[in-house]
Design a protein around this motif. Structure first.
Motif, mmCIF file in Angstrom:
data_model
loop_
_atom_site.group_PDB
_atom_site.id
_atom_site.type_symbol
_atom_site.label_atom_id
_atom_site.label_comp_id
_atom_site.label_asym_id
_atom_site.label_seq_id
_atom_site.Cartn_x
_atom_site.Cartn_y
_atom_site.Cartn_z
ATOM 1 N N ALA A 28 46.460 32.936 44.252
ATOM 2 C CA ALA A 28 46.417 33.505 45.437
ATOM 3 C C ALA A 28 46.720 34.964 45.708
ATOM 4 O O ALA A 28 47.908 35.037 44.225
ATOM 5 C CB ALA A 28 47.450 33.166 46.429
ATOM 6 N N GLY A 29 46.197 35.806 45.973
ATOM 7 C CA GLY A 29 46.725 37.206 45.893
ATOM 8 C C GLY A 29 46.229 37.579 47.030
ATOM 9 O O GLY A 29 44.982 37.650 47.695
ATOM 10 N N ASP A 30 47.425 38.610 47.656
ATOM 11 C CA ASP A 30 46.779 39.575 48.813
ATOM 12 C C ASP A 30 46.601 41.327 48.794
ATOM 13 O O ASP A 30 47.021 41.461 49.470
ATOM 14 C CB ASP A 30 47.608 38.955 50.580
ATOM 15 N N ASP A 31 46.961 41.890 47.757
ATOM 16 C CA ASP A 31 46.306 43.044 47.172
ATOM 17 C C ASP A 31 45.478 43.045 47.529
ATOM 18 O O ASP A 31 44.586 42.569 47.596
ATOM 19 C CB ASP A 31 46.816 43.362 45.684
ATOM 20 N N THR A 32 45.357 44.772 48.647
ATOM 21 C CA THR A 32 43.860 45.344 48.562
ATOM 22 C C THR A 32 43.089 45.093 47.817
ATOM 23 O O THR A 32 43.320 45.770 47.114
ATOM 24 C CB THR A 32 44.299 46.604 49.408
ATOM 25 N N PRO A 33 41.785 44.411 47.846
ATOM 26 C CA PRO A 33 40.870 44.952 46.986
ATOM 27 C C PRO A 33 40.370 45.812 46.291
ATOM 28 O O PRO A 33 40.048 47.212 47.005
ATOM 29 C CB PRO A 33 39.916 43.322 46.962
ATOM 30 N N PRO A 34 39.925 46.049 44.890
ATOM 31 C CA PRO A 34 38.599 47.414 45.042
ATOM 32 C C PRO A 34 37.808 47.598 45.004
ATOM 33 O O PRO A 34 37.535 46.377 45.632
ATOM 34 C CB PRO A 34 39.072 46.970 43.302
ATOM 35 N N ASP A 35 37.147 48.702 45.705
ATOM 36 C CA ASP A 35 36.027 48.401 47.197
ATOM 37 C C ASP A 35 35.077 49.731 46.048
ATOM 38 O O ASP A 35 35.019 50.937 46.191
ATOM 39 C CB ASP A 35 36.414 49.182 48.037
ATOM 40 N N LEU A 36 33.757 48.579 45.969
ATOM 41 C CA LEU A 36 32.624 49.840 44.562
ATOM 42 C C LEU A 36 31.747 50.212 45.646
ATOM 43 O O LEU A 36 31.526 51.849 44.828
ATOM 44 C CB LEU A 36 32.031 48.493 44.036
ATOM 45 N N THR A 37 32.446 50.595 47.289
ATOM 46 C CA THR A 37 31.703 51.803 47.395
ATOM 47 C C THR A 37 32.277 52.754 48.513
ATOM 48 O O THR A 37 31.859 53.425 48.707
ATOM 49 C CB THR A 37 31.572 50.558 49.445
ATOM 50 N N ARG A 38 33.833 52.801 46.962
ATOM 51 C CA ARG A 38 34.003 53.950 47.112
ATOM 52 C C ARG A 38 35.052 54.294 45.892
ATOM 53 O O ARG A 38 35.163 55.848 46.681
ATOM 54 C CB ARG A 38 35.965 52.941 48.410
ATOM 55 N N THR A 39 35.043 53.538 45.407
ATOM 56 C CA THR A 39 35.496 53.745 43.862
ATOM 57 C C THR A 39 33.992 54.057 43.064
ATOM 58 O O THR A 39 33.756 51.914 43.081
ATOM 59 C CB THR A 39 36.773 53.429 43.266
#
Lengths: 360, 150
Positions: free
Chosen positions: A170-181
């Motif tokens: 499990a993990g609640d980190d903000t996931p990377p977003d390919l629409t932004r980076t």
């Protein structure tokens, strides 16, 4: 060499006017409304929402109408619109175990708690054209039965309890977003899943099929396929708590694949995961198979050199808007480029000819 | 953002209901309510929210795609402030939802609950129950054919 770089304005205007007329078709035939597309071509709408990466059925239906039914063109329109929206935030992860299931089947356990619920499926139809649909007519009501009051449990939970399946950290980190980076490699699983869920259905289907045929062999069982609605919840800063901001239909596919184990660890099944906007079953199953194939490194498997294992190949070619943009640009004027090639080939031919003549 | 009081749980419930309600249903119910004097603190604004999922349904989060959302904030002349985040791009939906939220924080709360929230919740749960009943009718009953071994 002088090449005109302007012109064609009148031709373009006229082409677009004709396009509008052709889009309308025979005026003697009733015009399609956006609501008709949304309600009666729902699976096309779902595909446009999934690959357009924007959940809004009205907009997807409008895009389909504007694109004359060309779904990739419609997806392009949605992607373009999406970029104009201010981002209000990110939701909490959707809880698919609380899904109100229209459909839920398991290929692994016949007597799964919650049962095998077929839902409005094409499965078991005979794939014969139904000429009754060419005539107007009322549809008989679907049958009703008593529904279970509780949530439908995930099948994987049962395997997990027995430790038979590889755990999902499990993990609640903000996931990377390919629409932004921009997407960079190596991509972690979160980025791969984001890329796969908006990827072209045909491409992902082909990749998934290749794994079934033996490229990066990974025999998959569909532990569970569920389609239904989930609430989307988001923290609202001005309130200081989260509210549900809407409800969306999702298709989720979880696959059980062959084992991973070592001298120190007993063998365990492994997982593939697909989650896609709308009722998009073929895409969700395909996504789960490709997700599993791309996980070879983290699962300590060998690189078998299969296309579906190659994340650069899969992720860089899966987006139909990127692909169509580059592919279709080659039909646009390349007069200068081509003139230089022409010059070159004429020169080479002249040289070859003079060498040939000199030799004679 | 951690401890949820009863009051905020109640507010969460009605704001969630207003967000998911079909805009046409809300508009129809709203027509029977006297619109309070108000001004817009934040005019309705259309935007996107990135919807997230979890790998394997239970694992690490990933971005699934965006959904359209319209938000709006209003202030009534009595001072009550209302907020709304509603699904889709219907600005009237967002304004009405914010007004209902504001009214729910005034002494008109009971009347608004009876006129708007209760019937809205009833029609949404009826629609959900109908869908669940259709799904239940497609549940497979397995039976084993009698094997002719005797």
């Amino acid at each position: 060499m002088y090449v005109a770089v302007k012109g064609g304005e009148a031709a373009i205007d006229n082409a677009h006017a004709w396009l509008a007329e052709e889009r309308r078709g025979d005026p003697g035939t009733a015009e399609l409304s956006v609501a008709q597309i949304r309600e009666q071509l729902a699976l096309a709408v779902n595909r446009v929402m999934a690959e357009g990466s924007l959940y809004d059925a009205d907009l997807a239906a409008l895009a389909i109408k504007q694109a004359r039914g060309d779904l990739i063109e419609a997806i392009f329109l949605i992607r373009a619109y999406r970029t104009t929206l201010p981002r209000f935030g990110g939701s909490k992860p959707v809880e698919t175990d609380k899904m109100a299931c229209d459909r839920r089947v398991s290929a692994t356990f016949k007597d799964a708690p919650g049962g095998q619920v077929l839902g409005p499926t094409f499965d078991y139809t005979h794939r014969l054209l139904d000429f009754k649909l060419m005539a107007d007519g009322a549809v008989p009501d679907a049958t009703h039965a008593d529904a279970l009051a509780q949530d439908t449990p995930h099948i994987m939970g049962f395997l997990d309890r027995e430790d038979l399946i590889q755990p999902e950290p499990a993990g609640d980190d903000t996931p990377p977003d390919l629409t932004r980076t921009p997407l960079e490699l190596p991509a972690d699983r979160a980025l791969r899943l984001q890329s796969l869920t908006r990827a072209d259905e045909g491409f992902i289907l082909g990749m998934a099929y290749s794994t079934q045929r033996g490229y990066a062999r990974n025999h998959a069982f569909v532990a569970e396929l569920r389609i239904g609605t989930v609430a989307v919840e988001m923290d609202i800063p001005e309130l200081g708590f989260a509210i549900e901001i809407g409800e969306i239909t999702l298709t989720e596919c979880e696959t059980v694949n062959q084992f991973k184990g070592s001298k120190t660890e007993p063998p365990q099944f492994t997982r593939g995961y697909g989650l896609v906007f709308g009722m998009t079953e073929r895409k969700a199953i395909s996504m789960a198979l490709v997700d599993r194939a791309l996980r070879w490194k983290e699962l300590g498997e060998d690189d078998l050199g299969a296309p579906a294992q190659d994340e650069e190949f899969v992720l860089y070619h899966a987006d139909n808007i990127q692909a169509t943009g580059f592919l279709e640009h080659i039909k646009l004027p390349h007069y200068v480029d081509f003139q230089s090639e022409l010059e070159l080939i004429r020169k080479l031919r002249r040289e070859a000819q003079s060498t040939h003549e000199a030799a004679e | 953002m951690n401890v949820m009081t009863d009051q905020s749980a109640d507010r969460k419930a009605w704001m969630s209901l207003l967000a998911k309600a079909p805009a046409a249903d809300l508009a129809q119910l709203w027509a029977s309510v006297d619109t309070p004097d108000h001004h817009l603190l934040r005019p309705p604004e259309i935007g996107g929210v990135m919807v997230r999922g979890r790998a394997g349904a239970v694992g690490a989060t990933f971005n699934l795609g965006e959904m359209t959302v319209t938000r709006c904030s209003v202030k009534l002349t009595c001072g009550a402030v209302g907020h709304a985040y509603v699904q889709g791009r219907d600005k009237d939906h967002a304004v009405t939802a914010a007004l209902v939220d504001a009214l729910m924080r005034t002494d008109r709360a009971d009347a608004v609950r009876a006129a708007i929230l209760t019937p809205l919740a009833a029609s949404i749960s009826a629609a959900k129950a109908k869908r669940a009943a259709k799904a239940a009718a497609t549940k497979v009953d397995f039976f084993t054919m009698v094997r002719g071994e005797d």
